[in-house]
Design an enzyme around this catalytic site. Structure first.
Site, PDB file in Angstrom:
ATOM      1  CE  LYS A 225      -2.421  -0.904   3.747  1.00 52.16           C
ATOM      2  NZ  LYS A 225      -1.801  -2.180   4.197  1.00 52.16           N
TER       3      LYS A 225
ATOM      4  NE  ARG B 200      -4.280  -0.829   9.999  1.00 49.55           N
ATOM      5  CZ  ARG B 200      -3.226  -0.326   9.366  1.00 49.55           C
ATOM      6  NH1 ARG B 200      -3.252   0.890   8.882  1.00 49.55           N
ATOM      7  NH2 ARG B 200      -2.169  -1.060   9.198  1.00 49.55           N
TER       8      ARG B 200
ATOM      9  NE  ARG C  11       6.635  -2.884   5.924  1.00 47.68           N
ATOM     10  CZ  ARG C  11       5.339  -2.753   6.156  1.00 47.68           C
ATOM     11  NH1 ARG C  11       4.516  -2.550   5.161  1.00 47.68           N
ATOM     12  NH2 ARG C  11       4.876  -2.860   7.374  1.00 47.68           N
TER      13      ARG C  11
ATOM     14  NE  ARG D  50       6.053  -0.265   9.841  1.00 43.73           N
ATOM     15  CZ  ARG D  50       4.824  -0.294   9.333  1.00 43.73           C
ATOM     16  NH1 ARG D  50       4.598   0.257   8.146  1.00 43.73           N
ATOM     17  NH2 ARG D  50       3.832  -0.842   9.988  1.00 43.73           N
TER      18      ARG D  50
ATOM     19  NE  ARG E 207       1.829  -4.611  11.441  1.00 43.66           N
ATOM     20  CZ  ARG E 207       2.863  -4.542  10.597  1.00 43.66           C
ATOM     21  NH1 ARG E 207       4.012  -5.092  10.902  1.00 43.66           N
ATOM     22  NH2 ARG E 207       2.743  -3.920   9.462  1.00 43.66           N
TER      23      ARG E 207
HETATM   24  P1  AMP Z   1       0.823   0.882   8.784  1.00 43.54           P
HETATM   25  O1  AMP Z   1       2.002   1.787   8.581  1.00 43.54           O
HETATM   26  O2  AMP Z   1      -0.357   1.283   7.953  1.00 43.54           O
HETATM   27  O3  AMP Z   1       1.174  -0.577   8.636  1.00 43.54           O
HETATM   28  O4  AMP Z   1       0.361   1.084  10.304  1.00 43.54           O
HETATM   29  C1  AMP Z   1       1.210   0.713  11.377  1.00 43.54           C
HETATM   30  C2  AMP Z   1       0.401   0.554  12.654  1.00 43.54           C
HETATM   31  O5  AMP Z   1      -0.209   1.809  13.002  1.00 43.54           O
HETATM   32  C3  AMP Z   1      -0.748  -0.421  12.558  1.00 43.54           C
HETATM   33  O6  AMP Z   1      -0.335  -1.776  12.783  1.00 43.54           O
HETATM   34  C4  AMP Z   1      -1.657   0.086  13.676  1.00 43.54           C
HETATM   35  O7  AMP Z   1      -1.145  -0.306  14.928  1.00 43.54           O
HETATM   36  C5  AMP Z   1      -1.505   1.592  13.561  1.00 43.54           C
HETATM   37  N1  AMP Z   1      -2.520   2.200  12.664  1.00 43.54           N
HETATM   38  C6  AMP Z   1      -2.319   2.727  11.416  1.00 43.54           C
HETATM   39  N2  AMP Z   1      -3.472   3.173  10.886  1.00 43.54           N
HETATM   40  C7  AMP Z   1      -4.436   2.916  11.812  1.00 43.54           C
HETATM   41  C8  AMP Z   1      -5.851   3.109  11.845  1.00 43.54           C
HETATM   42  N3  AMP Z   1      -6.513   3.637  10.811  1.00 43.54           N
HETATM   43  N4  AMP Z   1      -6.517   2.731  12.963  1.00 43.54           N
HETATM   44  C9  AMP Z   1      -5.867   2.189  14.028  1.00 43.54           C
HETATM   45  N5  AMP Z   1      -4.546   1.958  14.065  1.00 43.54           N
HETATM   46  C10 AMP Z   1      -3.820   2.312  12.957  1.00 43.54           C
END
Ligand code: AMP
Length: 212
Positions: free
Chosen positions: A13, A88, A123, A156, A167
Protein backbone atom coordinates in the site's frame (compact mmCIF):
# COMPACT_ATOMS: atom_id res chain seq x y z
CA UNK A 1 -9.97 12.38 -6.31
CA UNK A 2 -10.15 10.78 -2.86
CA UNK A 3 -8.89 7.21 -2.76
CA UNK A 4 -8.24 4.71 -0.04
CA UNK A 5 -5.95 1.72 -0.35
CA UNK A 6 -7.01 -1.57 1.21
CA UNK A 7 -4.86 -4.63 1.72
CA UNK A 8 -2.99 -6.66 4.30
CA UNK A 9 0.15 -5.30 5.95
CA UNK A 10 2.90 -5.77 3.35
CA UNK A 11 0.56 -5.84 0.36
CA UNK A 12 2.39 -2.80 -0.99
CA UNK A 13 0.00 0.00 0.00
CA UNK A 14 2.77 2.46 0.92
CA UNK A 15 4.63 1.99 -2.35
CA UNK A 16 1.42 2.09 -4.41
CA UNK A 17 0.22 5.22 -2.59
CA UNK A 18 3.46 7.07 -3.34
CA UNK A 19 3.50 6.04 -7.00
CA UNK A 20 -0.15 6.95 -7.55
CA UNK A 21 0.33 10.24 -5.70
CA UNK A 22 3.12 11.22 -8.09
CA UNK A 23 1.02 10.33 -11.15
CA UNK A 24 -2.20 11.96 -9.88
CA UNK A 25 -0.36 14.92 -8.27
CA UNK A 26 -2.14 14.57 -4.97
CA UNK A 27 -0.60 13.75 -1.57
CA UNK A 28 -0.59 10.37 0.08
CA UNK A 29 -1.62 10.27 3.71
CA UNK A 30 -0.49 7.22 5.63
CA UNK A 31 -2.03 7.00 9.09
CA UNK A 32 0.81 4.64 10.12
CA UNK A 33 3.34 7.31 9.09
CA UNK A 34 1.38 10.01 10.98
CA UNK A 35 1.54 7.78 14.06
CA UNK A 36 5.27 7.10 13.64
CA UNK A 37 5.86 10.86 13.26
CA UNK A 38 3.97 11.44 16.51
CA UNK A 39 6.14 8.77 18.21
CA UNK A 40 9.24 10.46 16.78
CA UNK A 41 8.18 13.81 18.27
CA UNK A 42 8.64 12.32 21.75
CA UNK A 43 5.23 13.62 22.96
CA UNK A 44 3.17 11.91 25.68
CA UNK A 45 0.66 10.92 23.02
CA UNK A 46 3.55 9.49 20.96
CA UNK A 47 4.59 7.31 23.92
CA UNK A 48 1.05 5.95 24.28
CA UNK A 49 0.87 5.26 20.54
CA UNK A 50 4.25 3.51 20.60
CA UNK A 51 3.11 1.13 23.34
CA UNK A 52 0.13 0.12 21.18
CA UNK A 53 1.62 -0.19 17.72
CA UNK A 54 4.89 -1.83 18.71
CA UNK A 55 2.70 -4.67 20.02
CA UNK A 56 0.70 -4.84 16.80
CA UNK A 57 -2.45 -3.25 18.30
CA UNK A 58 -4.62 -0.58 16.71
CA UNK A 59 -4.65 2.98 18.01
CA UNK A 60 -8.10 4.25 19.11
CA UNK A 61 -10.46 5.58 16.42
CA UNK A 62 -10.56 8.90 18.29
CA UNK A 63 -6.76 9.37 18.18
CA UNK A 64 -6.42 8.34 14.57
CA UNK A 65 -9.30 10.51 13.38
CA UNK A 66 -8.00 13.60 15.18
CA UNK A 67 -4.51 13.14 13.63
CA UNK A 68 -6.05 12.53 10.22
CA UNK A 69 -8.36 15.55 10.31
CA UNK A 70 -5.46 17.79 11.32
CA UNK A 71 -3.47 16.56 8.30
CA UNK A 72 -6.44 16.99 5.93
CA UNK A 73 -6.67 20.68 6.85
CA UNK A 74 -3.34 21.33 5.11
CA UNK A 75 -3.47 23.13 1.78
CA UNK A 76 -2.09 20.24 -0.33
CA UNK A 77 -5.21 18.15 0.40
CA UNK A 78 -7.63 20.50 -1.34
CA UNK A 79 -7.59 18.67 -4.69
CA UNK A 80 -7.80 15.20 -3.20
CA UNK A 81 -5.54 12.64 -1.55
CA UNK A 82 -4.76 8.97 -1.20
CA UNK A 83 -5.39 7.39 2.19
CA UNK A 84 -3.06 4.54 3.15
CA UNK A 85 -4.11 2.64 6.26
CA UNK A 86 -7.44 4.38 6.87
CA UNK A 87 -10.18 3.27 7.34
CA UNK A 88 -9.04 0.10 9.08
CA UNK A 89 -12.38 -1.04 10.47
CA UNK A 90 -16.07 -0.47 9.75
CA UNK A 91 -16.46 2.13 12.49
CA UNK A 92 -13.71 4.29 10.90
CA UNK A 93 -15.32 3.86 7.47
CA UNK A 94 -18.70 4.99 8.85
CA UNK A 95 -17.09 8.00 10.53
CA UNK A 96 -15.43 8.98 7.27
CA UNK A 97 -18.78 9.35 5.53
CA UNK A 98 -20.32 11.02 8.62
CA UNK A 99 -17.53 13.62 8.37
CA UNK A 100 -18.63 14.28 4.78
CA UNK A 101 -15.47 12.72 3.30
CA UNK A 102 -16.71 10.84 0.26
CA UNK A 103 -14.37 8.32 -1.30
CA UNK A 104 -14.24 7.97 -5.08
CA UNK A 105 -12.77 4.46 -4.87
CA UNK A 106 -11.34 1.92 -2.45
CA UNK A 107 -8.48 0.13 -4.19
CA UNK A 108 -7.74 -3.35 -2.84
CA UNK A 109 -4.20 -4.68 -3.28
CA UNK A 110 -4.75 -8.41 -3.29
CA UNK A 111 -1.95 -10.74 -2.17
CA UNK A 112 -1.76 -14.22 -0.51
CA UNK A 113 -0.68 -14.40 3.19
CA UNK A 114 2.40 -16.52 2.34
CA UNK A 115 3.73 -13.76 0.10
CA UNK A 116 3.07 -11.14 2.79
CA UNK A 117 5.43 -12.73 5.32
CA UNK A 118 8.27 -12.71 2.75
CA UNK A 119 7.54 -9.12 1.81
CA UNK A 120 7.42 -7.75 5.35
CA UNK A 121 10.73 -9.41 6.19
CA UNK A 122 12.51 -7.32 3.53
CA UNK A 123 10.69 -4.06 4.12
CA UNK A 124 12.60 -0.87 4.93
CA UNK A 125 11.32 2.63 5.75
CA UNK A 126 12.91 6.07 5.69
CA UNK A 127 12.33 7.71 9.11
CA UNK A 128 12.62 11.21 7.56
CA UNK A 129 10.20 11.18 4.62
CA UNK A 130 8.49 7.82 5.31
CA UNK A 131 9.20 6.43 1.84
CA UNK A 132 9.01 2.63 1.87
CA UNK A 133 11.20 0.12 0.04
CA UNK A 134 11.86 -3.59 -0.21
CA UNK A 135 15.39 -4.98 -0.35
CA UNK A 136 14.39 -7.33 -3.20
CA UNK A 137 11.21 -6.06 -4.88
CA UNK A 138 11.68 -2.30 -4.62
CA UNK A 139 15.34 -1.61 -3.73
CA UNK A 140 16.94 1.80 -3.32
CA UNK A 141 19.65 2.89 -5.77
CA UNK A 142 22.20 3.02 -2.92
CA UNK A 143 22.00 0.26 -0.32
CA UNK A 144 20.29 1.50 2.87
CA UNK A 145 19.88 5.10 1.63
CA UNK A 146 16.51 6.68 0.79
CA UNK A 147 16.19 7.64 -2.92
CA UNK A 148 13.88 10.54 -2.05
CA UNK A 149 15.76 12.34 0.73
CA UNK A 150 19.05 10.51 1.46
CA UNK A 151 17.86 9.34 4.92
CA UNK A 152 19.25 6.14 6.47
CA UNK A 153 16.63 3.39 6.08
CA UNK A 154 15.31 1.46 9.07
CA UNK A 155 13.39 -1.74 9.75
CA UNK A 156 10.06 -0.90 11.41
CA UNK A 157 9.77 -1.94 15.07
CA UNK A 158 6.49 -3.76 14.29
CA UNK A 159 7.97 -5.85 11.45
CA UNK A 160 9.13 -8.73 13.73
CA UNK A 161 7.73 -12.26 13.06
CA UNK A 162 5.43 -12.43 16.12
CA UNK A 163 4.09 -8.88 15.67
CA UNK A 164 3.54 -9.53 11.95
CA UNK A 165 1.46 -12.61 12.87
CA UNK A 166 -0.67 -10.53 15.24
CA UNK A 167 -1.11 -7.71 12.70
CA UNK A 168 -2.27 -10.21 10.10
CA UNK A 169 -4.81 -11.71 12.53
CA UNK A 170 -6.18 -8.24 13.32
CA UNK A 171 -6.26 -7.44 9.60
CA UNK A 172 -8.35 -10.52 8.79
CA UNK A 173 -10.74 -9.84 11.67
CA UNK A 174 -11.18 -6.07 11.54
CA UNK A 175 -10.03 -4.71 8.19
CA UNK A 176 -10.87 -7.45 5.68
CA UNK A 177 -14.66 -6.98 6.19
CA UNK A 178 -14.16 -3.55 4.58
CA UNK A 179 -13.73 -5.32 1.22
CA UNK A 180 -17.39 -6.35 1.34
CA UNK A 181 -18.37 -2.98 2.87
CA UNK A 182 -16.93 -1.06 -0.10
CA UNK A 183 -18.10 -3.66 -2.64
CA UNK A 184 -21.68 -3.13 -1.45
CA UNK A 185 -21.26 0.61 -1.88
CA UNK A 186 -20.01 0.07 -5.44
CA UNK A 187 -16.63 1.64 -4.58
CA UNK A 188 -14.33 -1.38 -4.70
CA UNK A 189 -11.57 -1.72 -7.31
CA UNK A 190 -9.14 -4.66 -7.14
CA UNK A 191 -5.59 -5.09 -8.36
CA UNK A 192 -3.32 -8.15 -7.97
CA UNK A 193 -0.25 -7.00 -6.08
CA UNK A 194 2.05 -9.87 -7.02
CA UNK A 195 3.47 -8.22 -10.13
CA UNK A 196 6.42 -5.81 -10.06
CA UNK A 197 5.79 -2.25 -8.83
CA UNK A 198 5.46 -0.65 -12.30
CA UNK A 199 3.03 -3.29 -13.58
CA UNK A 200 0.92 -3.09 -10.41
CA UNK A 201 0.72 0.70 -10.68
CA UNK A 202 -0.23 0.44 -14.38
CA UNK A 203 -2.98 -2.09 -13.54
CA UNK A 204 -4.21 0.16 -10.72
CA UNK A 205 -4.50 3.20 -13.00
CA UNK A 206 -6.38 1.10 -15.57
CA UNK A 207 -8.74 -0.30 -12.91
CA UNK A 208 -9.36 3.21 -11.59
CA UNK A 209 -10.12 4.40 -15.12
CA UNK A 210 -7.36 7.04 -14.97
CA UNK A 211 -5.73 8.06 -18.25
CA UNK A 212 -2.70 10.33 -17.90
P1 AMP B 1 0.82 0.88 8.78
O1 AMP B 1 2.00 1.79 8.58
O2 AMP B 1 -0.36 1.28 7.95
O3 AMP B 1 1.17 -0.58 8.64
O4 AMP B 1 0.36 1.08 10.30
C1 AMP B 1 1.21 0.71 11.38
C2 AMP B 1 0.40 0.55 12.65
O5 AMP B 1 -0.21 1.81 13.00
C3 AMP B 1 -0.75 -0.42 12.56
O6 AMP B 1 -0.34 -1.78 12.78
C4 AMP B 1 -1.66 0.09 13.68
O7 AMP B 1 -1.15 -0.31 14.93
C5 AMP B 1 -1.50 1.59 13.56
N1 AMP B 1 -2.52 2.20 12.66
C6 AMP B 1 -2.32 2.73 11.42
N2 AMP B 1 -3.47 3.17 10.89
C7 AMP B 1 -4.44 2.92 11.81
C8 AMP B 1 -5.85 3.11 11.85
N3 AMP B 1 -6.51 3.64 10.81
N4 AMP B 1 -6.52 2.73 12.96
C9 AMP B 1 -5.87 2.19 14.03
N5 AMP B 1 -4.55 1.96 14.06
C10 AMP B 1 -3.82 2.31 12.96
Amino acid sequence: MILTLLGAPGAGKGTMARQLAKKLQIPTISTGALLRDEIGSGSMLGKEIDALISNGNFVSDETIISLLLKRLEEADCQKGYILDGFPRNESQADQLSQLGILLDKALLLSIPDAEIIARLAGRRECPNCRATYHIQYNPTKLDGVCDECGGALQIRADDTPEIIKKRLEIYHKQTEPLIQYFRQKGLLAVVQSEQGVDDTVASALKTLGVTL
